[in-house]
Design an enzyme around this catalytic site. Structure first.
Site, short mmCIF file in Angstrom:
data_model
loop_
_atom_site.label_atom_id
_atom_site.label_comp_id
_atom_site.label_asym_id
_atom_site.label_seq_id
_atom_site.Cartn_x
_atom_site.Cartn_y
_atom_site.Cartn_z
N GLU A 35 0.87 -1.17 0.00
CA GLU A 35 0.00 0.00 0.00
C GLU A 35 0.91 1.23 0.00
O GLU A 35 1.82 1.33 0.84
CB GLU A 35 -0.88 -0.01 1.27
CG GLU A 35 -1.84 1.15 1.27
CD GLU A 35 -2.78 1.14 2.49
OE1 GLU A 35 -2.77 0.16 3.26
OE2 GLU A 35 -3.51 2.13 2.64
N ARG A 261 4.70 -12.74 9.76
CA ARG A 261 5.40 -11.51 9.44
C ARG A 261 6.70 -11.42 10.22
O ARG A 261 6.86 -12.07 11.26
CB ARG A 261 4.51 -10.29 9.68
CG ARG A 261 4.05 -10.06 11.09
CD ARG A 261 3.37 -8.69 11.24
NE ARG A 261 2.42 -8.39 10.16
CZ ARG A 261 2.43 -7.26 9.44
NH1 ARG A 261 3.31 -6.33 9.67
NH2 ARG A 261 1.54 -7.06 8.53
N LYS A 271 3.76 0.85 10.02
CA LYS A 271 3.96 2.06 9.24
C LYS A 271 3.43 3.29 9.99
O LYS A 271 3.96 4.38 9.84
CB LYS A 271 3.28 1.93 7.87
CG LYS A 271 4.18 1.26 6.85
CD LYS A 271 3.60 1.31 5.46
CE LYS A 271 2.84 0.04 5.18
NZ LYS A 271 2.27 0.00 3.83
P1 ATP Z 1 1.11 -1.83 8.05
O1 ATP Z 1 0.08 -2.70 8.69
O2 ATP Z 1 2.20 -1.39 8.95
O3 ATP Z 1 0.53 -0.69 7.25
P2 ATP Z 1 1.03 -3.60 5.86
O4 ATP Z 1 1.21 -5.02 6.10
O5 ATP Z 1 -0.38 -3.13 5.70
O6 ATP Z 1 1.81 -2.77 6.96
P3 ATP Z 1 1.51 -3.35 3.08
O7 ATP Z 1 2.09 -2.22 2.32
O8 ATP Z 1 0.07 -3.63 2.88
O9 ATP Z 1 1.84 -3.09 4.61
O10 ATP Z 1 2.36 -4.66 2.84
C1 ATP Z 1 2.67 -5.16 1.57
C2 ATP Z 1 3.05 -6.59 1.68
O11 ATP Z 1 4.16 -6.76 2.57
C3 ATP Z 1 1.91 -7.41 2.22
O12 ATP Z 1 1.80 -8.59 1.47
C4 ATP Z 1 2.32 -7.70 3.64
O13 ATP Z 1 1.83 -8.92 4.07
C5 ATP Z 1 3.85 -7.70 3.56
N1 ATP Z 1 4.41 -7.29 4.84
C6 ATP Z 1 4.18 -6.15 5.51
N2 ATP Z 1 4.83 -6.15 6.70
C7 ATP Z 1 5.49 -7.32 6.78
C8 ATP Z 1 6.33 -7.93 7.76
N3 ATP Z 1 6.64 -7.33 8.91
N4 ATP Z 1 6.83 -9.16 7.49
C9 ATP Z 1 6.56 -9.78 6.33
N5 ATP Z 1 5.77 -9.28 5.39
C10 ATP Z 1 5.23 -8.06 5.59
MG MG Z 2 -1.74 -3.69 4.13
#
Ligand code: ATP
Ligand code: MG
Length: 555
Positions: A35, A261, A271
């Site tokens: 995102e 994760r 984030k």
């Molecule tokens: P946040 O919840 O902090 O906004 P997010 O998971 O929503 O983070 P995205 O930009 O949606 O962030 O993540 C893109 C991809 O990266 C998704 O497939 C997510 O599962 C993966 N991802 C995000 N954070 C992690 C993590 N700590 N470990 C492994 N994969 C991750």
């Molecule tokens: Mg997300």
């Protein structure tokens, strides 16, 4: 450093192997779906290495898709930064980058299809009522009074929503699934809501935006993704993922597979919290070298190979855990130990005058760039009458354990001569300003001929030719292993996460390239800062210590 060549398999690769063996798929197609509401962090790197790595190893493809259904928090700055970071990590996506918003027309059509099938309805209940009726984990939900509105009326209302006839929050489109489902996400989830906002891709075309769960599965299917890899918090949502695809006219049904994760000690990965560190000025920006972002790690001196290696070392499982910071640090340390040229830099200088060395003359010494790799060549290092050494490398008195320079005793200067401290000069505060020494001209590269032993070796820089440099000693941003659990970020911050030194580096370092890593002998691994360094003022960042100093503290 050889990146783990024989990659250990994991449960996802086993599923893929089976799917290829059974003929369910003939090729593998993954995607990485960030995102664009922040910079990528080391957790994303885990997902990137997994998705792009699998595509690469199976001769498949991996898409980059921006999951941009929440325009309020998103921006093109993040889109550009994410693209740059993925490429820097060494990966290239299939074709052009994609956006969920590319599919807004198709998604809207599928929403209409669900309405036509009696599987979606426009709900005018206020948000609180929707929340109330959803029930709890222990109690089933209750049907909304709008659940049985006729198909014709729902179509008309959804059209009005789309046309902008209603204000935000006035109503939403919900999937009609099961208010008694044990999975909360199946209790008639909202799939479309009204947002009168500008979108970075679609401008003002839409005032209704699809929700993540509805968008993600359809985007995957439209792109022909075979294996949709996501983190464990989407485990329950897999029911909704499958329900949507089972109930619309779409030929492809990707398989969602969840993995745990990455959680990393001494840092935060949310984030929202990273954003807070930036907006509240705890750090200088998303690329501050203390941030766990890809941009921050890069500026700190991490290499793409070291981050990929980290992802391989931690592996992929379904088990939630907390990874030690030492694992990440050892990946870059191993890389730089093998690949970084050695050099000399004095961080906290004190002047040395070698009284028996001719005034005004310079001797050019040759130093190997790497002790174990002759192929890395040598460089010229000027030796002069006046030098700098590290203030902590000199003592007027010391016991035998102190193998550095002591008054009346000898020490070797790295790749140069043996010197002896004869006397010191101090200022009014008693602080040493100059150490007067003599040198033994017969000791360049050889032990003293008379057999006397000189134990210590210290680093040095010519005072005449050395280049002044700001040297930033970065350390962990947080002082506790799990800062995410602290009440406030403030109480978890490490007050010593940045210490600025004004030192001198050997002249060859004036030609350093931004982000290029060096070992400053005896001091650690450093790189030229890509943002603040200039010909007028060199700035180096400490990437990592030579050894794990935190492990010692923990012991
Ligand atoms: P946040 O919840 O902090 O906004 P997010 O998971 O929503 O983070 P995205 O930009 O949606 O962030 O993540 C893109 C991809 O990266 C998704 O497939 C997510 O599962 C993966 N991802 C995000 N954070 C992690 C993590 N700590 N470990 C492994 N994969 C991750
Ligand atoms: Mg997300």
């Amino acid at each position: 450093m050889a990146e783990s060549a024989s990659r250990s398999t994991n449960f996802i690769r086993k599923i893929i192997d089976q799917d290829l063996a059974s003929g369910k798929h003939t090729m593998v197609h993954t995607r990485f779906p960030p995102e664009p509401n922040g910079y990528l962090h080391i957790g994303h790197a885990k997902s990137i290495v997994l998705n792009f790595g699998i595509a690469g190893d199976y001769q498949g493809t991996c898409n980059l898709r921006f999951d941009d259904t929440n325009p309020l928090k998103e921006s093109m700055e993040y889109v550009s930064a994410i693209k740059a970071d993925v490429r820097w990590l060494g990966y290239e996506w299939e074709g052009k980058e994609r956006y969920s918003s590319d599919y807004f027309d198709a998604l809207h059509g599928f929403a209409v299809e669900l309405i036509e099938k009696g599987l979606a309805y426009v709900d005018f209940s206020p948000q609180e009522v929707i929340r109330e009726l959803r029930g709890t984990l222990k109690e089933p939900g209750k049907n909304s009074p709008y659940r049985d509105t006729s198909v014709a009326e729902n179509l008309a209302e959804f059209a009005k929503m789309t046309a902008g006839e209603y204000p935000e929050g006035h109503c939403s489109l919900r999937a009609k699934i099961d208010m008694a489902s044990p999975f909360m996400c199946m209790r008639d989830p909202i799939i479309y809501r009204i947002r009168h906002v500008h979108h970075h891709q679609t401008a003002d075309k839409w005032c209704v935006y699809p929700m993540y769960d509805f968008t993600h599965c359809i985007s995957d299917a439209l792109e022909g993704i075979t294996h949709s890899l996501c983190t464990l918090e989407f485990q329950d949502n897999r029911r909704l993922y499958d329900w949507v695809l089972d109930n619309i006219s779409i030929p492809c049904h990707p398989q969602q597979i969840e993995f745990s994760r990455l959680n990393l000690e001494y840092t935060v990965m949310s984030k929202r919290k990273l954003n807070l560190l930036v907006t509240d000025n705890y750090v200088s920006g998303w690329d501050d070298p203390r941030m766990p972002t890809i941009a921050g790690l890069r500026r700190r001196g991490y290499t793409p190979g070291s981050i990929r290696e980290f992802a391989h070392r931690i592996g992929v499982t379904k088990m939630d855990n907390m990874v030690e910071m030492g694992i990440l640090e050892s990946c870059i340390r191993d890389d730089l130990n093998e690949n970084a040229p050695r050099s000399l830099a004095v961080l906290d200088p004190v002047k040395v005058v070698i009284e028996n060395f001719a005034e005004g003359s310079t001797e050019t010494l040759q130093s190997p760039n790497h002790p174990n790799n002759d192929a890395m060549g040598t460089r010229d290092v000027p030796f002069t009458r006046e030098l700098y050494i590290e203030r902590e490398d000199f003592r007027e008195e010391a016991n035998k354990k102190f193998k550095r320079l002591v008054l009346g005793k000898e020490v070797r200067l790295r790749n140069a001569y043996v010197i002896k401290a004869e006397r010191v000069e101090k200022d009014a505060n008693g602080e040493i300003t100059t150490i007067f020494c003599s040198y033994d001209p017969e000791t360049l590269g050889v032990d003293p001929a008379d057999g006397r032993k000189v134990k210590g070796v210290i680093h040095w820089v010519s005072a005449e030719h050395g280049v002044p440099a700001e040297i930033r000693l970065y350390d962990r941003l947080f002082s506790i292993p799990n800062p995410g659990a602290a009440e406030t970020l403030d109480e978890a911050l490490n007050p010593d996460s940045l210490i600025v030194m004004n030192g001198f580096v050997e002249p060859s370092l004036a030609k350093a390239e931004p982000e290029q890593g060096f070992q400053f002998e005896r001091m650690g691994y450093f790189c030229l800062d890509s943002k603040d360094s200039s010909a007028e003022k060199l700035v180096f960042n400490r990437t990592v210590d030579l050894r794990d100093s935190w492990a010692k503290i923990a012991d």
